[in-house]
Design an enzyme around this catalytic site. Sequence first.
Site, PDB file in Angstrom:
ATOM      1  N   HIS A 120       2.005   3.241  -9.035  1.00 52.56           N
ATOM      2  CA  HIS A 120       2.085   1.835  -9.131  1.00 52.56           C
ATOM      3  C   HIS A 120       3.291   1.425 -10.077  1.00 52.56           C
ATOM      4  O   HIS A 120       3.617   0.219  -9.617  1.00 52.56           O
ATOM      5  CB  HIS A 120       0.761   1.376  -9.981  1.00 52.56           C
ATOM      6  CG  HIS A 120      -0.641   1.947  -9.207  1.00 52.56           C
ATOM      7  ND1 HIS A 120      -0.719   1.712  -7.846  1.00 52.56           N
ATOM      8  CD2 HIS A 120      -1.784   2.611  -9.624  1.00 52.56           C
ATOM      9  CE1 HIS A 120      -1.964   2.241  -7.368  1.00 52.56           C
ATOM     10  NE2 HIS A 120      -2.466   2.813  -8.584  1.00 52.56           N
ATOM     11  N   ASP A 142       0.681  -1.269   0.113  1.00 53.52           N
ATOM     12  CA  ASP A 142       0.048  -0.037   0.125  1.00 53.52           C
ATOM     13  C   ASP A 142       0.939   1.244  -0.112  1.00 53.52           C
ATOM     14  O   ASP A 142       2.036   1.149   0.362  1.00 53.52           O
ATOM     15  CB  ASP A 142      -0.762  -0.187   1.065  1.00 53.52           C
ATOM     16  CG  ASP A 142      -2.008   0.813   1.112  1.00 53.52           C
ATOM     17  OD1 ASP A 142      -2.584   1.345  -0.046  1.00 53.52           O
ATOM     18  OD2 ASP A 142      -2.517   1.064   2.166  1.00 53.52           O
ATOM     19  N   LEU A 174      10.896 -20.425  -4.752  1.00 50.53           N
ATOM     20  CA  LEU A 174      10.038 -19.525  -4.194  1.00 50.53           C
ATOM     21  C   LEU A 174       8.632 -19.794  -4.727  1.00 50.53           C
ATOM     22  O   LEU A 174       8.614 -19.361  -5.975  1.00 50.53           O
ATOM     23  CB  LEU A 174      10.589 -18.067  -4.169  1.00 50.53           C
ATOM     24  CG  LEU A 174       9.603 -16.960  -3.521  1.00 50.53           C
ATOM     25  CD1 LEU A 174       9.824 -17.003  -2.086  1.00 50.53           C
ATOM     26  CD2 LEU A 174       9.915 -15.609  -4.223  1.00 50.53           C
ATOM     27  N   GLY A 184      -0.256   5.321  -4.541  1.00 49.15           N
ATOM     28  CA  GLY A 184      -0.865   6.632  -4.944  1.00 49.15           C
ATOM     29  C   GLY A 184      -0.466   7.909  -4.170  1.00 49.15           C
ATOM     30  O   GLY A 184       0.071   8.920  -4.709  1.00 49.15           O
TER      31      GLY A 184
HETATM   32  C1  IPE Z   1      -5.622  -2.610  -0.358  1.00 46.64           C
HETATM   33  O1  IPE Z   1      -5.059  -1.355  -0.516  1.00 46.64           O
HETATM   34  C2  IPE Z   1      -5.594  -3.353  -1.480  1.00 46.64           C
HETATM   35  C3  IPE Z   1      -4.161  -3.627  -2.209  1.00 46.64           C
HETATM   36  C4  IPE Z   1      -2.979  -3.430  -1.952  1.00 46.64           C
HETATM   37  C5  IPE Z   1      -4.005  -4.165  -3.160  1.00 46.64           C
HETATM   38  P1  IPE Z   1      -6.370  -0.271  -0.406  1.00 46.64           P
HETATM   39  O2  IPE Z   1      -5.372   1.017  -0.519  1.00 46.64           O
HETATM   40  O3  IPE Z   1      -7.208  -0.561  -1.613  1.00 46.64           O
HETATM   41  O4  IPE Z   1      -7.098  -0.325   0.852  1.00 46.64           O
HETATM   42  P2  IPE Z   1      -8.004   0.761   1.750  1.00 46.64           P
HETATM   43  O5  IPE Z   1      -8.882   0.988   0.569  1.00 46.64           O
HETATM   44  O6  IPE Z   1      -7.211   1.779   1.963  1.00 46.64           O
HETATM   45  O7  IPE Z   1      -8.408  -0.116   2.891  1.00 46.64           O
HETATM   46  C1  IPE Z   2      -1.935   0.110  -3.252  1.00 45.02           C
HETATM   47  O1  IPE Z   2      -1.556   1.563  -3.518  1.00 45.02           O
HETATM   48  C2  IPE Z   2      -1.857  -0.489  -4.576  1.00 45.02           C
HETATM   49  C3  IPE Z   2      -3.464  -0.776  -4.987  1.00 45.02           C
HETATM   50  C4  IPE Z   2      -4.380  -0.719  -4.152  1.00 45.02           C
HETATM   51  C5  IPE Z   2      -3.324  -0.997  -6.455  1.00 45.02           C
HETATM   52  P1  IPE Z   2      -2.587   2.663  -3.301  1.00 45.02           P
HETATM   53  O2  IPE Z   2      -2.980   2.839  -4.803  1.00 45.02           O
HETATM   54  O3  IPE Z   2      -3.591   2.194  -2.511  1.00 45.02           O
HETATM   55  O4  IPE Z   2      -1.729   4.143  -2.650  1.00 45.02           O
HETATM   56  P2  IPE Z   2      -2.432   4.845  -1.485  1.00 45.02           P
HETATM   57  O5  IPE Z   2      -2.900   4.167  -0.401  1.00 45.02           O
HETATM   58  O6  IPE Z   2      -3.475   5.757  -2.415  1.00 45.02           O
HETATM   59  O7  IPE Z   2      -1.373   5.742  -1.222  1.00 45.02           O
HETATM   60 MG    MG Z   3      -4.044   2.340  -0.386  1.00 46.77          MG
END
Ligand code: IPE
Ligand code: IPE
Ligand code: MG
Length: 240
Positions: free
Chosen positions: A30, A13, A124, A16
């Site tokens: 990403h 996570d 792995l 973004g």
């Molecule tokens: C969880 O992250 C899903 C992935 C890392 C693919 P999100 O960013 O979607 O989770 P929430 O919405 O903050 O809980």
């Molecule tokens: C996790 O990063 C990747 C996916 C959910 C695909 P995010 O895209 O959720 O990044 P943040 O949480 O918005 O920073």
């Molecule tokens: Mg996120």
Amino acid sequence: MNPIPNHIAIVMDGNGRWASKRCLPRVAGHKQGVGSLRRCVKACAQRGVKVLTVFAFSSENWNRPVEEVSGLMSLFTMALAREVPRLKADGVQLHFVGDRAGLSPKVLSGIDSAQAATASNSRLVLNICFNYGGRWDIVQAAAKVVAQGRPISEAALSSAMAMAHVADPDLVIRTGGEQRISNFLLWQTAYSEFYFSDRLWPEFDEAELDLAIQSFGQRERRFGKTSDQVLAQASVPAGA
Ligand code: IPE
Ligand code: IPE
Ligand code: MG
């Protein structure tokens, strides 16, 4: 002391936010995240981790803006095609875990060829959870058991889960500072240890992985028993 975890699962996570901090489009985060994953796979293999499971796209991520969803889908197919030769050479066996319904034919054929190309590897196991949700998994497993006419039991459900080919995760890492499960491996994390990192996923590196493994090494896993019982068990010589 626990040794190196056999199975590490990661909620990758923070992509973004990594991009926003740099005034870049979210999909640039990403893209950067793919590099982190490549490093992490290599580091896990070097440390003797046998299974790595990563959360790449959740059932709920369809609710994001259409440009981001389509950006993620094309990045996924491009990254797969680019990374498979290296993964193959490094002994990584790829598995996709998730709901195939709703994925485009292009994504599905990328998945099928990546799995076929790496099927004979054994260093792995890399599980990529894509269009995955823990609730989806429990429901599909229950439906499978019912369709087989078997009674519902923990063993029957476990064997019908999308992750039945591996043992449950020992350690779950979530980057990005949030401390929640977000519908990741709900069934399989019943006794996993958790490690939350404030690093955004594109900034996750070997040193941060080692901190998580070190923290895991200091946990006492009791599985419902008392600490005294666990200590007594640990002092019994092997084979006794
Ligand atoms: C969880 O992250 C899903 C992935 C890392 C693919 P999100 O960013 O979607 O989770 P929430 O919405 O903050 O809980
Ligand atoms: C996790 O990063 C990747 C996916 C959910 C695909 P995010 O895209 O959720 O990044 P943040 O949480 O918005 O920073
Ligand atoms: Mg996120």
